[in-house]
Design a protein around this motif. Structure first.
Motif, PDB file in Angstrom:
ATOM      1  N   PRO A 173       0.803  -1.236   0.000  1.00 19.49           N
ATOM      2  CA  PRO A 173       0.000   0.000   0.000  1.00 19.49           C
ATOM      3  C   PRO A 173       0.835   1.284   0.000  1.00 19.49           C
ATOM      4  O   PRO A 173       0.373   2.327  -0.464  1.00 19.49           O
ATOM      5  CB  PRO A 173      -0.823  -0.111   1.293  1.00 19.49           C
ATOM      6  N   ASP A 174       2.053   1.239   0.487  1.00 20.21           N
ATOM      7  CA  ASP A 174       2.882   2.447   0.570  1.00 20.21           C
ATOM      8  C   ASP A 174       3.834   2.593  -0.605  1.00 20.21           C
ATOM      9  O   ASP A 174       4.149   3.718  -1.016  1.00 20.21           O
ATOM     10  CB  ASP A 174       3.696   2.430   1.875  1.00 20.21           C
ATOM     11  N   TYR A 175       4.296   1.490  -1.108  1.00 15.85           N
ATOM     12  CA  TYR A 175       5.269   1.532  -2.211  1.00 15.85           C
ATOM     13  C   TYR A 175       4.689   0.727  -3.366  1.00 15.85           C
ATOM     14  O   TYR A 175       4.704  -0.508  -3.353  1.00 15.85           O
ATOM     15  CB  TYR A 175       6.627   0.988  -1.746  1.00 15.85           C
ATOM     16  N   LYS A 176       4.165   1.458  -4.347  1.00 16.02           N
ATOM     17  CA  LYS A 176       3.351   0.828  -5.390  1.00 16.02           C
ATOM     18  C   LYS A 176       4.158  -0.034  -6.359  1.00 16.02           C
ATOM     19  O   LYS A 176       3.575  -0.738  -7.187  1.00 16.02           O
ATOM     20  CB  LYS A 176       2.597   1.914  -6.187  1.00 16.02           C
ATOM     21  N   ASN A 177       5.479   0.043  -6.278  1.00 20.02           N
ATOM     22  CA  ASN A 177       6.296  -0.806  -7.151  1.00 20.02           C
ATOM     23  C   ASN A 177       6.786  -2.062  -6.413  1.00 20.02           C
ATOM     24  O   ASN A 177       7.675  -2.750  -6.893  1.00 20.02           O
ATOM     25  CB  ASN A 177       7.481  -0.020  -7.730  1.00 20.02           C
ATOM     26  N   MET A 178       6.189  -2.308  -5.244  1.00 16.63           N
ATOM     27  CA  MET A 178       6.547  -3.525  -4.497  1.00 16.63           C
ATOM     28  C   MET A 178       5.327  -4.438  -4.380  1.00 16.63           C
ATOM     29  O   MET A 178       4.221  -3.978  -4.073  1.00 16.63           O
ATOM     30  CB  MET A 178       7.019  -3.177  -3.080  1.00 16.63           C
ATOM     31  N   PHE A 179       5.545  -5.718  -4.593  1.00 19.01           N
ATOM     32  CA  PHE A 179       4.488  -6.725  -4.487  1.00 19.01           C
ATOM     33  C   PHE A 179       5.003  -7.879  -3.617  1.00 19.01           C
ATOM     34  O   PHE A 179       6.216  -8.063  -3.489  1.00 19.01           O
ATOM     35  CB  PHE A 179       4.118  -7.275  -5.875  1.00 19.01           C
ATOM     36  N   ALA A 180       4.074  -8.616  -3.055  1.00 17.90           N
ATOM     37  CA  ALA A 180       4.448  -9.851  -2.345  1.00 17.90           C
ATOM     38  C   ALA A 180       3.588 -10.975  -2.880  1.00 17.90           C
ATOM     39  O   ALA A 180       2.375 -10.819  -3.061  1.00 17.90           O
ATOM     40  CB  ALA A 180       4.245  -9.696  -0.851  1.00 17.90           C
ATOM     41  N   ALA A 181       4.206 -12.113  -3.148  1.00 16.83           N
ATOM     42  CA  ALA A 181       3.474 -13.238  -3.744  1.00 16.83           C
ATOM     43  C   ALA A 181       3.732 -14.520  -2.959  1.00 16.83           C
ATOM     44  O   ALA A 181       4.793 -14.710  -2.369  1.00 16.83           O
ATOM     45  CB  ALA A 181       3.912 -13.432  -5.201  1.00 16.83           C
ATOM     46  N   GLY A 182       2.737 -15.385  -2.958  1.00 20.58           N
ATOM     47  CA  GLY A 182       2.870 -16.672  -2.268  1.00 20.58           C
ATOM     48  C   GLY A 182       2.831 -16.505  -0.756  1.00 20.58           C
ATOM     49  O   GLY A 182       2.118 -15.654  -0.231  1.00 20.58           O
ATOM     50  N   ILE A 183       3.615 -17.290  -0.066  1.00 21.21           N
ATOM     51  CA  ILE A 183       3.584 -17.269   1.399  1.00 21.21           C
ATOM     52  C   ILE A 183       4.066 -15.922   1.939  1.00 21.21           C
ATOM     53  O   ILE A 183       3.733 -15.545   3.066  1.00 21.21           O
ATOM     54  CB  ILE A 183       4.454 -18.427   1.941  1.00 21.21           C
ATOM     55  N   ALA A 184       4.822 -15.171   1.150  1.00 22.01           N
ATOM     56  CA  ALA A 184       5.457 -13.948   1.653  1.00 22.01           C
ATOM     57  C   ALA A 184       4.478 -12.813   1.959  1.00 22.01           C
ATOM     58  O   ALA A 184       4.836 -11.854   2.648  1.00 22.01           O
ATOM     59  CB  ALA A 184       6.497 -13.460   0.648  1.00 22.01           C
ATOM     60  N   PHE A 185       3.242 -12.866   1.464  1.00 25.65           N
ATOM     61  CA  PHE A 185       2.313 -11.768   1.781  1.00 25.65           C
ATOM     62  C   PHE A 185       1.652 -12.009   3.137  1.00 25.65           C
ATOM     63  O   PHE A 185       1.448 -13.151   3.548  1.00 25.65           O
ATOM     64  CB  PHE A 185       1.271 -11.580   0.670  1.00 25.65           C
ATOM     65  N   ALA A 186       1.352 -10.918   3.817  1.00 27.55           N
ATOM     66  CA  ALA A 186       0.733 -11.014   5.142  1.00 27.55           C
ATOM     67  C   ALA A 186      -0.774 -11.170   4.994  1.00 27.55           C
ATOM     68  O   ALA A 186      -1.438 -10.263   4.469  1.00 27.55           O
ATOM     69  CB  ALA A 186       1.059  -9.768   5.953  1.00 27.55           C
ATOM     70  N   PRO A 204      -3.247 -19.529   7.926  1.00 31.72           N
ATOM     71  CA  PRO A 204      -3.766 -19.771   6.562  1.00 31.72           C
ATOM     72  C   PRO A 204      -2.757 -20.430   5.624  1.00 31.72           C
ATOM     73  O   PRO A 204      -1.615 -19.978   5.527  1.00 31.72           O
ATOM     74  CB  PRO A 204      -4.100 -18.367   6.053  1.00 31.72           C
ATOM     75  N   PRO A 205      -3.162 -21.482   4.933  1.00 27.16           N
ATOM     76  CA  PRO A 205      -2.287 -22.075   3.914  1.00 27.16           C
ATOM     77  C   PRO A 205      -2.266 -21.191   2.668  1.00 27.16           C
ATOM     78  O   PRO A 205      -3.277 -20.635   2.287  1.00 27.16           O
ATOM     79  CB  PRO A 205      -2.970 -23.411   3.614  1.00 27.16           C
ATOM     80  N   ARG A 206      -1.105 -21.040   2.052  1.00 27.69           N
ATOM     81  CA  ARG A 206      -1.047 -20.266   0.790  1.00 27.69           C
ATOM     82  C   ARG A 206       0.011 -20.867  -0.130  1.00 27.69           C
ATOM     83  O   ARG A 206       0.689 -20.188  -0.878  1.00 27.69           O
ATOM     84  CB  ARG A 206      -0.750 -18.786   1.032  1.00 27.69           C
ATOM     85  N   THR A 207       0.142 -22.180  -0.019  1.00 23.03           N
ATOM     86  CA  THR A 207       1.138 -22.874  -0.841  1.00 23.03           C
ATOM     87  C   THR A 207       0.487 -23.419  -2.109  1.00 23.03           C
ATOM     88  O   THR A 207      -0.715 -23.334  -2.290  1.00 23.03           O
ATOM     89  CB  THR A 207       1.742 -24.040  -0.050  1.00 23.03           C
ATOM     90  N   GLY A 208       1.302 -23.999  -2.976  1.00 23.07           N
ATOM     91  CA  GLY A 208       0.812 -24.732  -4.143  1.00 23.07           C
ATOM     92  C   GLY A 208       0.058 -23.859  -5.119  1.00 23.07           C
ATOM     93  O   GLY A 208       0.545 -22.822  -5.576  1.00 23.07           O
ATOM     94  N   MET A 209      -1.163 -24.297  -5.418  1.00 25.05           N
ATOM     95  CA  MET A 209      -1.950 -23.641  -6.467  1.00 25.05           C
ATOM     96  C   MET A 209      -2.161 -22.145  -6.200  1.00 25.05           C
ATOM     97  O   MET A 209      -1.950 -21.329  -7.114  1.00 25.05           O
ATOM     98  CB  MET A 209      -3.281 -24.375  -6.596  1.00 25.05           C
ATOM     99  N   PRO A 210      -2.552 -21.732  -4.977  1.00 25.60           N
ATOM    100  CA  PRO A 210      -2.690 -20.281  -4.742  1.00 25.60           C
ATOM    101  C   PRO A 210      -1.389 -19.524  -4.991  1.00 25.60           C
ATOM    102  O   PRO A 210      -1.395 -18.432  -5.567  1.00 25.60           O
ATOM    103  CB  PRO A 210      -3.118 -20.197  -3.269  1.00 25.60           C
ATOM    104  N   SER A 211      -0.256 -20.102  -4.576  1.00 27.56           N
ATOM    105  CA  SER A 211       1.028 -19.420  -4.794  1.00 27.56           C
ATOM    106  C   SER A 211       1.299 -19.221  -6.279  1.00 27.56           C
ATOM    107  O   SER A 211       1.739 -18.145  -6.712  1.00 27.56           O
ATOM    108  CB  SER A 211       2.177 -20.242  -4.194  1.00 27.56           C
ATOM    109  N   GLY A 212       1.030 -20.253  -7.064  1.00 31.75           N
ATOM    110  CA  GLY A 212       1.266 -20.159  -8.504  1.00 31.75           C
ATOM    111  C   GLY A 212       0.362 -19.127  -9.158  1.00 31.75           C
ATOM    112  O   GLY A 212       0.806 -18.316  -9.984  1.00 31.75           O
ATOM    113  N   ILE A 213      -0.905 -19.143  -8.775  1.00 30.23           N
ATOM    114  CA  ILE A 213      -1.859 -18.188  -9.373  1.00 30.23           C
ATOM    115  C   ILE A 213      -1.494 -16.755  -8.976  1.00 30.23           C
ATOM    116  O   ILE A 213      -1.508 -15.842  -9.812  1.00 30.23           O
ATOM    117  CB  ILE A 213      -3.300 -18.529  -8.939  1.00 30.23           C
ATOM    118  N   ILE A 214      -1.151 -16.560  -7.710  1.00 31.38           N
ATOM    119  CA  ILE A 214      -0.767 -15.209  -7.261  1.00 31.38           C
ATOM    120  C   ILE A 214       0.497 -14.758  -8.008  1.00 31.38           C
ATOM    121  O   ILE A 214       0.591 -13.616  -8.472  1.00 31.38           O
ATOM    122  CB  ILE A 214      -0.546 -15.194  -5.731  1.00 31.38           C
ATOM    123  N   GLY A 215       1.459 -15.666  -8.153  1.00 33.43           N
ATOM    124  CA  GLY A 215       2.699 -15.325  -8.858  1.00 33.43           C
ATOM    125  C   GLY A 215       2.435 -14.874 -10.281  1.00 33.43           C
ATOM    126  O   GLY A 215       2.993 -13.875 -10.749  1.00 33.43           O
TER     127      GLY A 215
END
Lengths: 57, 491
Positions: free
Chosen positions: B344-357, B378-389
């Motif tokens: 939300p503060d730095y628009k050129n930064m993203f977090a994907a997979g398990i790394a997002f809060a 919350p699980p965020r591995t596998g398919m969700p991680s790939g789709i988010i990526g």
């Protein structure tokens, strides 16, 4: 039958694994029946593809 | 030419990097930073953990793949982010420390135009005294979280099986598998492992010499960190508790739920349950999943002041476009979950997979009578991680081409996940529990009865799931190697 043996028999009920549903022999047969599982394979794959399609925006 | 730096090359990071390289790699530079030289298809580590696969079957060298694609590969760990630049320049940069490529220990600052944090989790074995993967992180338990851990787990399992062969009739070894803390996720991996161990014992002819015990922080079996689900079984929408207990009962496995593992010694696991009672269970072999935390990245402002708390949540995961307003469970909404994964503060930064809060748990928060939190995260591995990526890659591609905001979304409240827990390796002697859930985060506004689309949420046991699991393994290894047609394989 001795007292000890009758106790061992009776512990089957009220044990943790007594209450959940268990598969019948028919269910077990279909789980490993190659012909039936081929159709399940197609069906599950189609369902998974639907989930994948619904998940991509 | 812009530079996109991707931190991490797991499922999420590798997906982001490979798609970005394919789409914009000719005009822009894609840099991948990861401390590991190898890619690992983690779901198949379960098979490594019982000796059914070798580590080399679930891994490959990353550098040749990125070199062939034209991306820059740096084997290094990210240490800190300066999203506002430093004293000499406004250009944001990330500081990395090499772990390979002949530069071990060397530091480098890499400037970026876009940054994707896909660093995955820190395996927080230290949260529970005595918990570990047995070789160098802890003393007693084993782990299947990495291919190296899984290889070690199999070595210990095979030693146990040899001991069991010479056990006198009537004596048994205790095998305890599950979660090593009250705040663990990834119950699915432990679930799959316990059934693979059971299968391995059957194959070795020593199943009758083992007591297999599941221990987890779930409120009930089948929660999986998603608050459970409902499945259409015999004309009823049946809770996953029934489905899962049935699988356990059929195979003679015991289970302990609502448990926070407090401490592990050489032969005993001490745990607290929701009722506040303290218990212990003896073990001869134990695989316990550790809790996850962020990898410990720091963030600094332009003046060099620490602003880690601004960029990261207290658990170390990066803040994104979620609604982090604290609310009671009854007021949680699907809309709380992030959609673009942009900071939300730095628009050129993203977090994907398990790394997002995540904004909050998915399962209902629980505390023991003593105040100890005992609930799955919350699980965020596998398919969700790939789709988010992939979603993050699509947005960055469009932003590089002039879009002002992220153009693609992938909320976990609008995406499903598939889980196939399979045992055995033969085409005809395996079996599997195949499950899908849609959406991962229940949406009770859209699906008032169960929170899920019941047409897309199902589970069944059989040989077909076993075949699917094998196909998925080979398909995702192929895709990750970016072989011809890889983009046609969905995440």
């Amino acid at each position: 039958m001795s007292e000890t043996e009758s106790k061992i028999i009776n512990t089957v009920a009220y044990e943790q694994d007594y209450f959940p549903p268990k598969p019948t022999s028919t269910t077990k047969f279909f789980r490993t029946c190659k012909i039936w599982q081929f159709f399940r394979f197609v069906s599950i794959n189609l369902k998974m593809l639907k989930v994948v399609a619904a998940s991509h925006h | 030419m812009a530079r996109v730096v991707v931190l991490g090359a797991g499922v999420a990071g590798h997906t982001t990097a490979t798609f970005l390289q394919k789409w914009v790699g000719n005009e822009h530079e894609i840099v991948v930073v990861t401390p590991n030289s190898q890619w690992n298809w983690i779901p198949s580590n379960i098979w490594v953990g019982v000796g059914a696969m070798k580590p080399e079957e679930v891994t490959f060298e990353l550098e040749p793949v990125y070199t062939d694609l034209g991306a820059t590969f740096k084997q290094a760990k990210a240490v800190s982010i300066n999203p506002e630049g430093g004293s000499e320049s406004d250009k944001p940069f990330v500081t990395i420390e090499f772990t390979g490529q002949g530069k071990d220990g060397e530091s480098e600052d890499i400037t970026y135009d876009y940054l994707v944090n896909a660093t995955g989790p820190k395996l927080n074995f230290g949260a529970t005294p005595g918990l570990g993967e047995g070789s160098n992180l802890g003393e007693h338990t084993v782990s299947v979280c990495t291919f190296g851990h899984a290889e070690h787990a199999n070595e210990e399992l095979q030693k146990l099986i040899e001991e069991m062969r010479s056990l006198p009739d009537g004596e048994k070894k205790n095998i305890v598998i599950g979660t090593g803390h009250g705040m663990c996720t990834c119950q699915g991996a432990a679930f799959e492992y316990i059934f693979n161990v059971e299968h391995a014992l059957n194959v070795a002819g020593v199943r009758d010499k083992a007591e297999l015990i599941w221990i987890s922080n779930e409120y009930q079996l089948g929660d999986f960190g998603m608050g459970g689900m409902h499945l259409d079984r015999g004309g009823y929408l049946t809770g996953s508790k029934i489905f899962t207990e049935s699988i356990f009962a059929e195979r003679g496995l015991k289970w302990i739920t609502q448990a926070h593992t407090e401490k592990v010694t050489a032969d005993t696991i001490y745990y607290e349950t929701l009722d506040g009672e303290h218990h212990e269970v003896k073990y001869d072999f134990s695989m316990l999943i550790p809790p996850f935390a962020g990898v410990g990245l720091k963030a600094y402002d332009k003046a060099g002041e620490d602003m880690t708390a601004k960029v990261f949540a207290p658990n170390g995961f990066m803040k994104v476009d979620a609604d982090y307003t604290p609310r009671p469970y009854a007021e949680w909404r699907a809309a709380d979950w992030p959609r673009t994964y942009q900071n939300p503060d730095y628009k050129n930064m993203f977090a994907a997979g398990i790394a997002f809060a995540p904004p909050h748990f998915i399962s209902k928060p629980m505390k023991s009578a003593n105040g100890t939190p005992i609930n799955p995260t919350p699980p965020r591995t596998g398919m969700p991680s790939g789709i988010i990526g992939k979603t993050v890659a699509e947005s960055i591609k469009d932003m590089l081409n002039g879009a002002a905001e992220p153009t693609h979304t992938a909320s976990m409240a609008e995406m499903g996940a598939a889980c196939v827990a399979s045992t055995g390796m033969g085409l005809l002697d395996g079996t599997a529990a195949a499950m899908t859930v849609f959406p991962v985060v229940p949406d009770f506004e859209k699906y008032p009865e169960t929170g899920r689309d019941q047409k897309l949420t199902f589970g069944e046991v059989g040989l077909a799931g076993h075949w699917i699991k094998h196909i998925l393994h080979h398909m995702f290894m192929y895709k990750a190697k970016c072989k011809p047609g890889w983009t046609l394989i969905p995440e």
